[in-house]
Design an enzyme around this catalytic site. Sequence first.
Site, PDB file in Angstrom:
ATOM      1  N   ASP A  89       0.870  -1.164   0.000  1.00 44.69           N
ATOM      2  CA  ASP A  89       0.000   0.000   0.000  1.00 44.69           C
ATOM      3  C   ASP A  89       0.916   1.226   0.000  1.00 44.69           C
ATOM      4  O   ASP A  89       2.105   1.131   0.314  1.00 44.69           O
ATOM      5  CB  ASP A  89      -0.934  -0.024   1.229  1.00 44.69           C
ATOM      6  CG  ASP A  89      -2.157   0.856   0.987  1.00 44.69           C
ATOM      7  OD1 ASP A  89      -3.182   0.651   1.657  1.00 44.69           O
ATOM      8  OD2 ASP A  89      -2.085   1.739   0.106  1.00 44.69           O
TER       9      ASP A  89
HETATM   10  C1  GLC Z   1      -4.385   4.308  -0.355  1.00 43.52           C
HETATM   11  C2  GLC Z   1      -5.253   3.101  -0.087  1.00 43.52           C
HETATM   12  C3  GLC Z   1      -5.210   2.097  -1.189  1.00 43.52           C
HETATM   13  C4  GLC Z   1      -4.998   2.827  -2.505  1.00 43.52           C
HETATM   14  C5  GLC Z   1      -3.589   3.391  -2.470  1.00 43.52           C
HETATM   15  C6  GLC Z   1      -3.284   4.239  -3.714  1.00 43.52           C
HETATM   16  O1  GLC Z   1      -3.849   4.817   0.813  1.00 43.52           O
HETATM   17  O2  GLC Z   1      -5.093   2.434   1.160  1.00 43.52           O
HETATM   18  O3  GLC Z   1      -6.459   1.391  -1.166  1.00 43.52           O
HETATM   19  O4  GLC Z   1      -5.156   1.936  -3.596  1.00 43.52           O
HETATM   20  O5  GLC Z   1      -3.344   4.161  -1.314  1.00 43.52           O
HETATM   21  O6  GLC Z   1      -4.078   5.384  -3.730  1.00 43.52           O
END
Ligand code: GLC
Length: 701
Positions: A234
């Site tokens: 993430d």
């Molecule tokens: C965010 C989310 C994830 C998302 C990623 C990119 O913090 O937790 O679900 O796809 O970052 O935006």
Amino acid sequence: MKMSKKVESLLKELTLDEKIAMIHGGALFATSGVERLGIPPLVTSDGPMGVRLEFEPNEWKPVGHSDDFITYLPCNSALAATWNRELARESGKVLGEEARGRGKDVILAPGINIKRSPLCGRNFEYFSEDPYLTQELCVPFIQGVQSADVATCVKHFAANNQETDRLTVDVDVEKDVLHEIYLKAFKAAVQEGDSYTIMGAYNKLYGRHCCHSDYLLDDVLRKDWGYDGVVISDWGGVHDTIEAANTSLDIEMSVFSNFDEYIMANPLKEKVQNGEVPESAIDEKVVRILNLMEKLHMLGGERKRGCYNTPAHREAALNVARESVVLLKNENQVLPLDINKLGKVLVVGENADVCHAFGGGSAELKVLYETTPLLGLKSHIGGNNQVIYTPGYCRDLDGVNPVDWRNIESEDVDKNWQESSLEGGGGSTMKEEQVDAMLAQRRVQLREEAVALAKECDTVIYVGGLNHFYDCEGSDRANMKLPYDQDVLIQELLAVKPDMVVVMMAGSQVEMTEWIEQAQAVVWTWYAGTEGGNALAEVLLGDVNPSGKMPDTMYKTHTDCSAHAIGEFKGGEKVTYKEGRFVGYRYNDKFDVAPLFPFGHGLSYTSFAYDDLQVNREQGVISCLVKNTGAVDGAETIQVYRSEPQTKDSLVKELAGFEKVFLKAGEEQKVTIAVENMTEDSNILVGASAGDIRLGIKGNG
Ligand code: GLC
């Protein structure tokens, strides 16, 4: 490691710098490619409901052109409410084509975390409290997406069930419960769905960050499940270079633009150069990325081109939205409304007139249009009836900006504010209590206007619920209460209009106990996409017979949910899932806590009779007769629950099969349903919801 000759030769050609560049962000949503070898960047985009707007490569700033409007699909919870595997596949196919059309290689979807609490801000991005329902819908969704030569990235692996302290909270849950409840859908996603990538979660599990947890990534994902796909962190989920290098995390992404300073960038390169980390560890990551690129035909060969923002995709979104609407209550046949007997219509409630697409956090979308309930209703009702709208409540001061707000302390309120506008610095910040006082006053005014209008109208439709201030990444709600004094408003409206249709629009459960007995007709809808308002109007006016079923238990209040009654759901260092496997209806059954509406609940404008249950334990299937005993065509989801001989720790029952069937008025069908893990001892229960069991056969246990 398995690799093609092409991948093998590329690996031999790559320098250490080039390999390192491939395993961390080189832009906010992409890795770096290796142009000299024909290796493109791996380009990703959010999210589960559509392809996110285009950002500048290295800053959170929209590019701002007109070429990134897309189709806004119903959220994953709405899709779950359809209980329709084929619609899940169709929804995934649309998302995959849209992502390909926008030049993406990986769509950061679907969200498949279990809804452990009704308060989690991201529930709308997830399917269900039930792992079986989640797996049965996410698998075809993934297959649909990947049919467009785009990889899914199922998220967030794993046990990411709250937003509170999401970057650091350390989850402790019994291992068997972890696998039975929280990992089940992920296992199906990678083994049956063949998701090409998976996203590590922000939180910790058993003391290690999920993005470099040796238990999750190496023991479970790679060894037990045999997964050879790509693990993407993430955004900002990586915290330790050695752990990241030595576990099978493949790509580090984050929210900063100092890409070379990422945990798996220069810091990792240094550790390879000084011998702390073998280069072979980097090679394994690079091979998985190159294997992914081959699967997506990114290294040559014919690749699908996709398309986006098309009428066909919007039609698909409409079909999902239609089947996601849940009829919770319908006394005295208030619904469907007769379009020829509507008279003067009042639509009341801010959610009737609000667009939600551009909200919710990373799931935000830039859509060409979003049909609100008000637009859907007016466009379907047409010009022969007067349809008036009033907000009834407001989330804030109607655009009144506290900084410029008039100073309410001036004695002479008739004096034009400008005359004294240069006194005392010329400006002030409104105090919290002033805002609250202003809001309270405004809401009383809106409520009085709404009630007065309701008295003079023949049909009243209320559309309230939540919005993405409450259903939002990065925060959890404090409780399930409806915001903005809606309970008072609904009660006062029902007092003058008992047959008012109450529509709740939200991404997670809300309290309804203050008025649910008074209300005769209650409908639940979701952030249901670009055509959501049309789908709702079609259901309310009877053009579509509702077939949605709740994918979650509708609690009376959040303390009826195990995460709050016996588990922990809080911030701070550690959260322990003391409720064990008793999540959602599993808890309410076992501890006899009656929900407001049970898991799997949803009514129809017709009725269905069940009969002649047969169980074939060798084949692991059941069959029964289902008849549409009403006067209109409709769809019913027959649910099969399996229960084992009762012990202290056994579940009363759990969902183990379902089929959705479409039956014409009077039609009867024999429905055969596969039942997961059925044994000689299993008791089989068949019904229209977890609280409406129609047939049953005892096992031998
Ligand atoms: C965010 C989310 C994830 C998302 C990623 C990119 O913090 O937790 O679900 O796809 O970052 O935006």
